[in-house]
Design a protein around this motif. Structure first.
Motif, mmCIF file in Angstrom:
data_model
loop_
_atom_site.group_PDB
_atom_site.id
_atom_site.type_symbol
_atom_site.label_atom_id
_atom_site.label_comp_id
_atom_site.label_asym_id
_atom_site.label_seq_id
_atom_site.Cartn_x
_atom_site.Cartn_y
_atom_site.Cartn_z
ATOM 1 N N GLU A 1 8.165 -0.486 -1.285
ATOM 2 C CA GLU A 1 7.613 -0.555 -2.489
ATOM 3 C C GLU A 1 6.644 -1.625 -2.853
ATOM 4 O OE1 GLU A 1 10.552 -1.273 -1.940
ATOM 5 O OE2 GLU A 1 11.663 -2.722 -3.114
ATOM 6 N N PHE A 2 6.486 -2.627 -2.150
ATOM 7 C CA PHE A 2 5.588 -3.830 -2.245
ATOM 8 C C PHE A 2 4.394 -3.607 -1.446
ATOM 9 C CE2 PHE A 2 9.751 -5.843 -3.270
ATOM 10 C CZ PHE A 2 9.602 -6.092 -4.436
ATOM 11 N N SER B 1 15.621 -15.988 -5.030
ATOM 12 C CA SER B 1 15.829 -14.472 -4.462
ATOM 13 C C SER B 1 14.744 -13.692 -5.130
ATOM 14 C CB SER B 1 17.257 -13.954 -4.450
ATOM 15 O OG SER B 1 17.518 -13.341 -5.425
ATOM 16 N N VAL C 1 7.222 -11.442 2.603
ATOM 17 C CA VAL C 1 7.976 -11.261 1.309
ATOM 18 C C VAL C 1 7.821 -11.946 0.280
ATOM 19 C CG1 VAL C 1 10.170 -10.787 0.597
ATOM 20 C CG2 VAL C 1 9.709 -10.691 3.002
ATOM 21 N N ALA C 2 7.476 -13.121 -0.162
ATOM 22 C CA ALA C 2 7.337 -13.945 -0.942
ATOM 23 C C ALA C 2 5.925 -13.356 -1.514
ATOM 24 C CB ALA C 2 7.213 -15.490 -0.748
ATOM 25 N N ILE D 1 15.192 -12.839 14.963
ATOM 26 C CA ILE D 1 15.027 -11.463 14.227
ATOM 27 C C ILE D 1 14.026 -10.579 14.987
ATOM 28 C CG2 ILE D 1 14.832 -10.252 12.284
ATOM 29 C CD1 ILE D 1 15.222 -12.824 10.931
ATOM 30 N N ARG E 1 24.899 -15.239 9.454
ATOM 31 C CA ARG E 1 24.060 -14.417 10.362
ATOM 32 C C ARG E 1 25.180 -13.485 11.290
ATOM 33 N NH1 ARG E 1 21.352 -19.139 12.591
ATOM 34 N NH2 ARG E 1 19.581 -19.221 11.438
ATOM 35 N N GLY F 1 11.163 -14.664 -3.055
ATOM 36 C CA GLY F 1 11.014 -14.313 -1.683
ATOM 37 C C GLY F 1 12.023 -13.541 -1.206
ATOM 38 N N SER F 2 12.321 -13.699 0.195
ATOM 39 C CA SER F 2 13.292 -12.726 0.883
ATOM 40 C C SER F 2 14.458 -13.802 0.984
ATOM 41 C CB SER F 2 12.715 -12.381 2.189
ATOM 42 O OG SER F 2 12.852 -13.269 2.984
ATOM 43 N N THR G 1 7.417 -21.007 0.425
ATOM 44 C CA THR G 1 7.004 -19.789 -0.298
ATOM 45 C C THR G 1 6.370 -19.737 -1.720
ATOM 46 O OG1 THR G 1 9.503 -19.868 -0.933
ATOM 47 C CG2 THR G 1 9.005 -18.425 1.202
ATOM 48 N N LYS H 1 5.943 -9.658 -3.123
ATOM 49 C CA LYS H 1 6.716 -9.955 -4.241
ATOM 50 C C LYS H 1 5.648 -10.349 -5.363
ATOM 51 C CE LYS H 1 11.255 -9.822 -3.537
ATOM 52 N NZ LYS H 1 12.711 -10.577 -3.437
ATOM 53 N N THR I 1 11.907 -4.558 6.277
ATOM 54 C CA THR I 1 12.156 -5.923 5.648
ATOM 55 C C THR I 1 11.858 -6.236 4.067
ATOM 56 O OG1 THR I 1 12.335 -6.838 7.732
ATOM 57 C CG2 THR I 1 13.117 -8.121 6.136
ATOM 58 N N ALA J 1 21.096 -10.727 11.208
ATOM 59 C CA ALA J 1 20.406 -12.165 11.226
ATOM 60 C C ALA J 1 19.143 -11.611 10.567
ATOM 61 C CB ALA J 1 20.170 -12.779 12.467
ATOM 62 N N ARG J 2 18.883 -10.411 10.167
ATOM 63 C CA ARG J 2 17.586 -10.135 9.556
ATOM 64 C C ARG J 2 17.833 -10.508 8.122
ATOM 65 N NH1 ARG J 2 15.441 -4.930 12.070
ATOM 66 N NH2 ARG J 2 16.885 -5.731 13.563
ATOM 67 N N ASN J 3 16.424 -10.959 7.646
ATOM 68 C CA ASN J 3 16.267 -11.280 6.212
ATOM 69 C C ASN J 3 16.457 -9.935 5.535
ATOM 70 O OD1 ASN J 3 15.843 -13.761 6.980
ATOM 71 N ND2 ASN J 3 14.054 -14.078 5.701
ATOM 72 N N VAL J 4 17.001 -10.194 4.227
ATOM 73 C CA VAL J 4 17.360 -9.136 3.320
ATOM 74 C C VAL J 4 16.444 -9.221 1.972
ATOM 75 C CG1 VAL J 4 19.608 -8.364 4.124
ATOM 76 C CG2 VAL J 4 19.308 -10.131 2.291
ATOM 77 N N ASP J 5 16.370 -8.161 1.303
ATOM 78 C CA ASP J 5 15.499 -8.067 0.079
ATOM 79 C C ASP J 5 16.014 -7.896 -1.038
ATOM 80 O OD1 ASP J 5 12.905 -7.896 -1.191
ATOM 81 O OD2 ASP J 5 12.996 -5.841 -1.346
ATOM 82 N N VAL J 6 15.840 -8.747 -1.931
ATOM 83 C CA VAL J 6 16.208 -8.462 -3.469
ATOM 84 C C VAL J 6 15.239 -7.919 -4.128
ATOM 85 C CG1 VAL J 6 17.163 -9.809 -5.672
ATOM 86 C CG2 VAL J 6 18.042 -10.191 -3.225
ATOM 87 N N THR J 7 15.412 -6.687 -4.860
ATOM 88 C CA THR J 7 14.440 -6.229 -5.797
ATOM 89 C C THR J 7 14.567 -6.232 -7.081
ATOM 90 O OG1 THR J 7 14.246 -4.586 -4.170
ATOM 91 C CG2 THR J 7 13.030 -4.225 -6.181
#
Lengths: 384, 425
Positions: B281-282, A280, B246-247, B50, A119, A283-284, B217, B250, B277, A187-193
C-alpha cells in the motif's frame, strides 16, 4: 512565515520522537542513575505490542473497533514494557545498584537476550509469556493482608505462578491458532500500518502537516504532562523524588525504597513502551529498532542535565530544531544571497549524515563548557 | 585425472561430516560414485540474516535439484554435492575468517557467498591470496574485477542505467528533475555518481541528493528538501537499504509525496521480498528495476518460483538476488563438468562462456567474470509484485562503469593474459 512554521513544525516533530524515546530513560537514568542499555529493547517490545494489537484487532470480533487499536496499544505497550522492566529490576538491576559498570554490561546482555527472544519465539507465545508475568507478579499483591502475612504465603505465591503460567500458555495457543502471522517465529521486520484516520495530512494555516507526526507530538505531550503531574503532585511522586535526593534518609523516614525503585523503574520502562508505539508509526518494527534510538536517548538526557525533566524536554526540541535547520539547509532559504563561502559551508552540512556530525560536534563543544548539561541538579546530592 | 590436495581434503571432511553429524544436505543415495563438498557462506544471524538466509535456502534448493538429477559428473564419475553452511554473522571480518576456514580446513573447491559489498571487500584478499573461488550473487556497484570472484548479480549498466533512462524518457514524470536518496555507504554513493553523470548526458537535472546514515530512520529533513527541490513532483532515485525503506515510504506518503501528486520513485534495492515487508500500500505506483522478477511469465520462471514455494512454504517469494544465487550453482556445475576436474584454473577457464537458461532468460558468463543479463523495469502493483513494463535485450556487463569518471574507458578481461583486471579500451 510559512517557511518558519514548516521549519518549526519539523523541528518539533523530530524533537518529539527524541523526547518520547528519552523520557523513560530520563527517569531510569536521570532519577535512579541506572545506565539501562536495554532501554531501546523495551521500546522494541512496545513496538511489537503495537503490531500484535493491530493483528488481534483484525479478528472478526474486534474488527469494528479496528480504528482505535492504536490508542489501545499505547496502554498495552505501557503495561508490557513496564512488566518486563519490573522483572528486570527485581532480578538483575536491584543487585547492581551503585555499580554502574556492571549494570551497563548486564543490561547490554539483557538487550541482546530480548532481541534474540523476539527473533526466535513466536509472538503469540511471547504475548502469553508477558501475560503470565503480569499475573504472576501482580496476583499475589492483591491477596488480603491476612494471607500475605501468613507463613504459608509462599504456597499461595507458588500456586498463583502456576495459575499464571497456565493462563499464559492458554492465551498463547489461542492467539497462535487464531492469528497465523503470530504463530511462527520470524526474524523478519514487520509493519505497523496506521489506521486510515491517521494517514495523510491536515492543513493548518496553509501548511500541510502529516497526521502521524501530529499524533506523535500529542503522545509525547500527554506523556510529559502525565509524568510531571505524577512526580510533582502524587504521594508516590514525592517519595520517588525523596529517594532520588537522599536514599538513606528516606529509608530512615519509613519510605520503602524497594517499592520506590520498582515503581520508578516500571514507569520508566513503561514510557519506553509508549515510545515504541510512536516509532512504530514512523518506520518498521524489528529486533533492532531500539538500538537505533538508544544513543540519541542518552545524548538527550546528558545534554539536558541528568535528573531534570525540563532539561530533557528542552534538549530534545533543541536537537530537533537544529537537525532540521542544518540538515535541510534552512538558513539558505531564509537568507538566499549570503556570501559564497558561507553558503558553501551550509550546503556541505545540509545532508542528513553531515547534520548528525555537526550536531554531535556542537554537543561535545557545549558539554566542554557545561559538563553537567543545560540544567544541572541544584543543591547538595548525597554521594553514593 | 589429477586430483588436487584440496579435493582430497574436501572428500575427507565430507565423508567425516556424513558419518559424524551429517551437517551436509539432502538424503542419502547409493547411486553416486563419490561426493564433493562446497561452501555456503552467508549471514544467518545479525541484521543481514533476513535477506541472506533466503539465498542459503535457494542455494540448498539448487544443490538438491542437481543431486536429484544425478549430481555432478566429472571424468566419468558422478559426484553428489554436499555443502557446509557457515554463518558470516553480518560481520565483515567474520566473512574473511570463515572463508579461510572453508578453504583451508574443509578444502572446498568453491564458496557461494556474500551479500553486502563490505563483506565481499573483506573476503576478496583471502580468495586472491589462496587462489580460491568465490561466487557472489548480488547486484552491486561494480568497479571491481577479481580473477577469483564470479559475479552473477547485475552491474550498474544492467540495472540503474536502463532504469534512469526509462525514468527520464518514458515514465509519467519524463523530463522531470531528479532527486537522489540513499543509505550512507559505498553502493548508493557509487551508484548515484553514475546516475548523476548519466542524467547530465541525457540533458536532465539532478536537483538534490541526500544520504541517510545506516540505522537512522528520521526522514523529516530529507522530505523537506525533496519538497523544496521538487515542488511540482519529479523523479526520485532510491538506493536506501533494508528497514530504512519502510521509514522512507511511510513518511513520504504521509507528507503527500505520492505518484498521484507527481512523484515517482525508482528503487534499486526493493524486490518482492522487501515489498511484502514494507507493505504494497506504500509502494504501489512506484518502480523497480531488476534482471529477474517473480511475475515473468515464462515456464522457467514459473518453475523456479513453484519449486521454491514447494520446498520452503507457499507464502515464500523469490526475487532477483535468489535467482542469481540459483544461477551460480548451476553455472559452477556446468563448468566443472566441462572442465572434467574440480581444479581451480581449469574451472575458471571453462566457466567463461558458459550459458544457462536461467529463470530470467538466457545468461552467459563473460570474460570479465560477470553475466550478460536481461534488464526489466516494473511498476509495483497492489498485489505486492511487479507489473513488467519494459524488457531489454541481453545487456553485457561492465565491470568498470563507462559513466563513472574514475573508470571511463577501462574494461576487464581475464581470458587474455595481457589485459587482465583493468585495461584501457
Amino acid at each position: 512565515m510559512e517557511l518558519l512554521l514548516d521549519s518549526l513544525f519539523n523541528g518539533v516533530a523530530i524533537g518529539s520522537v527524541l523526547l518520547v524515546a528519552a523520557l523513560g530513560l530520563a527517569i531510569v537514568f536521570g532519577l535512579m542513575g541506572v545506565i539501562n542499555l536495554a532501554h531501546g529493547e523495551l521500546m522494541m517490545l512496545g513496538a511489537y505490542t503495537t503490531y500484535v494489537t493491530q493483528l488481534i484487532f483484525k479478528l472478526p470480533i474486534l474488527k469494528p473497533f479496528y480504528n482505535s487499536y492504536i490508542i489501545v496499544s499505547i496502554f498495552l505497550a505501557f503495561i508490557v514494557s513496564g512488566v518486563v522492566g519490573i522483572l528486570l529490576e527485581k532480578t538483575i538491576i536491584r543487585k547492581l545498584y551503585g555499580s554502574p559498570l556492571e549494570t551497563l554490561l548486564a543490561t547490554w546482555g539483557v538487550s541482546l537476550i530480548l532481541q534474540q527472544f523476539v527473533r526466535s519465539v513466536p509472538l503469540a507465545y511471547g504475548t502469553g509469556l508477558v501475560i503470565s508475568l503480569l499475573i504472576g507478579l501482580f496476583l499475589p499483591t492483591t491477596f488480603p493482608s491476612k494471607i500475605k502475612e501468613s507463613i504459608n504465603f509462599k504456597y499461595f505465591k507458588f500456586s498463583s505462578w502456576i495459575f499464571a503460567s497456565l493462563t499464559g500458555v492458554l492465551t498463547g495457543s489461542v492467539i497462535s491458532s487464531s492469528v497465523s502471522k503470530l504463530s511462527r517465529a520470524s526474524a523478519r521486520n514487520v509493519d505497523v500500518t496506521a489506521p486510515s484516520w491517521m494517514r495523510g495530512q491536515v492543513e493548518i494555516i496553509g501548511t500541510a502537516f502529516p497526521k502521524t507526526r501530529l499524533m506523535i507530538i500529542v503522545i509525547t505531550l500527554i506523556s510529559v504532562i502525565a509524568i510531571t503531574l505524577f512526580l510533582n503532585q502524587s504521594a508516590w511522586g514525592m517519595r520517588i523524588r525523596a529517594v532520588t535526593q537522599n536514599r538513606q534518609m528516606s529509608d530512615c523516614l519509613g519510605i520503602s525504597t524497594e517499592k520506590v525503585d520498582i515503581i520508578t523503574f516500571g514507569i520508566g520502562s513503561g514510557l519506553a513502551g509508549v515510545a515504541g508505539v510512536a516509532v512504530s508509526l514512523l518506520g518498521s518494527v524489528g529486533p533492532n529498532v531500539g538500538g537505533n534510538y538508544i544513543v540519541g536517548c542518552f545524548m538527550v538526557v546528558v545534554l539536558g542535565g541528568v535528573g531534570n525533566l525540563l532539561g530533557t524536554v528542552l534538549a530534545s526540541f533543541g536537537i530537533g530544531i537544529m537537525t532540521d535547520l542544518i540538515g535541510a539547509g534552512r538558513l539558505l532559504s531564509i537568507w538566499p544571497d549570503m556570501p559564497l563561502p558561507l553558503s558553501n559551508t551550509i550546503n556541505f552540512f545540509a545532508t542528513t549524515s553531515m547534520a548528525r556530525v555537526m550536531i554531535f560536534a556542537l554537543i561535545v563543544i557545549f558539554l566542554q563548557f557545561k559538563p553537567t548539561g543545560l540544567f544541572p541538579q541544584k543543591g547538595r546530592m548525597v554521594e553514593n | 585425472m589429477r586430483i588436487s590436495r584440496r579435493i582430497l581434503a574436501g572428500l575427507a571432511t565430507a565423508s567425516l561430516a556424513v558419518t559424524a553429524t551429517s551437517c551436509g544436505g539432502g538424503g542419502t543415495s547409493g547411486s553416486f560414485d563419490d561426493t564433493v563438498t562446497v561452501g555456503i557462506l552467508h549471514s544467518l544471524s545479525g541484521t543481514m540474516a533476513i535477506s541472506e538466509s533466503t539465498l542459503v535456502d535457494t542455494e540448498k534448493m539448487a544443490i538438491e535439484e542437481i543431486n536429484a538429477a544425478g549430481g555432478v559428473t566429472v571424468g566419468g564419475k558422478s559426484y553428489k554435492i554436499e555443502y557446509i553452511v557457515e554463518d558470516g554473522a553480518s560481520d565483515w571480518p567474520t566473512f574473511a575468517e570463515k572463508s579461510k576456514k572453508l578453504i583451508d580446513q574443509d578444502g572446498v573447491p568453491v564458496v557461494f557467498g556474500g551479500w553486502t559489498s563490505a563483506s565481499r571487500k573483506a573476503m576478496l584478499p583471502v580468495y586472491e591470496s589462496k587462489d580460491a573461488f568465490l561466487y557472489y550473487p548480488i547486484q552491486y556497484e561494480a568497479q571491481e574485477c577479481s580473477n577469483n570472484i564470479f559475479y552473477t548479480g547485475a552491474t550498474p549498466n544492467q540495472q540503474s542505467e536502463p532504469a534512469t533512462d526509462f525514468m527520464y524518457k518514458r515514465s509519467p514524470a519524463a523530463g522531470g528533475d531528479f532527486f537522489l536518496v540513499g543509505s550512507d555507504y559505498v553502493f548508493p554513493r557509487t551508484s548515484n555518481t553514475i546516475t548523476k553523470a548519466q542524467v547530465k548526458q541525457l540533458g536532465g537535472k539532478v536537483v538534490g541528493e541526500d544520504y541517510l546514515p545506516l540505522g537512522n530512520t528520521e526522514v523529516a529533513p530529507i522530505i523537506s528538501k525533496i519538497k523544496k527541490a521538487l515542488p511540482e513532483g519529479g523523479i526520485i532515485i532510491n538506493t536506501l537499504n533494508g528497514d530504512q525503506n519502510v521509514a522512507f515510504f511511510k513518511q513520504i506518503q504521509d507528507a503527500g509525496i505520492t505518484p498521484s501528486s507527481g512523484y515517482y520513485v525508482m528503487n534499486y534495492s526493493i524486490a518482492e521480498e522487501e515489498i511484502s515487508t514494507i507493505g504494497p500500500e506504500f509502494l504501489e505506483g512506484h518502480y523497480g528495476a531488476w534482471n529477474y522478477m517473480m511475475s515473468i511469465d515464462t515456464p522457467a520462471s514459473k518453475k523456479f518460483a513453484a519449486s521454491f514455494k514447494k520446498r520452503w512454504g507457499a507464502d515464500r517469494v523469490v526475487a532477483d538476488p535468489q535467482e542469481s544465487a540459483y544461477n551460480m550453482v548451476y553455472l559452477w556445475k556446468q563448468a566443472v563438468e566441462d572442465a572434467g576436474t574440480f581444479d581451480d584454473n581449469a574451472v575458471r577457464e571453462a566457466l567463461v562462456g558458459q550459458k544457462f537458461d536461467a529463470p530470467q532468460g538466457p545468461v552467459e558468463v563473460m570474460p570479465n567474470h560477470h553475466l550478460s543479463q536481461t534488464v526489466r523495469i516494473g511498476e509495483i502493483n497492489a498485489e505486492g509484485g511487479f507489473t513488467i513494463l519494459e524488457e531489454t535485450g541481453v545487456v553485457l556487463p561492465q565491470a568498470w562503469n563507462q559513466k563513472h569518471p574514475s573508470s571511463k574507458g577501462f574494461a576487464c578481461d581475464w581470458t587474455d593474459p595481457s589485459k587482465g583486471e583493468k585495461y584501457k579500451l
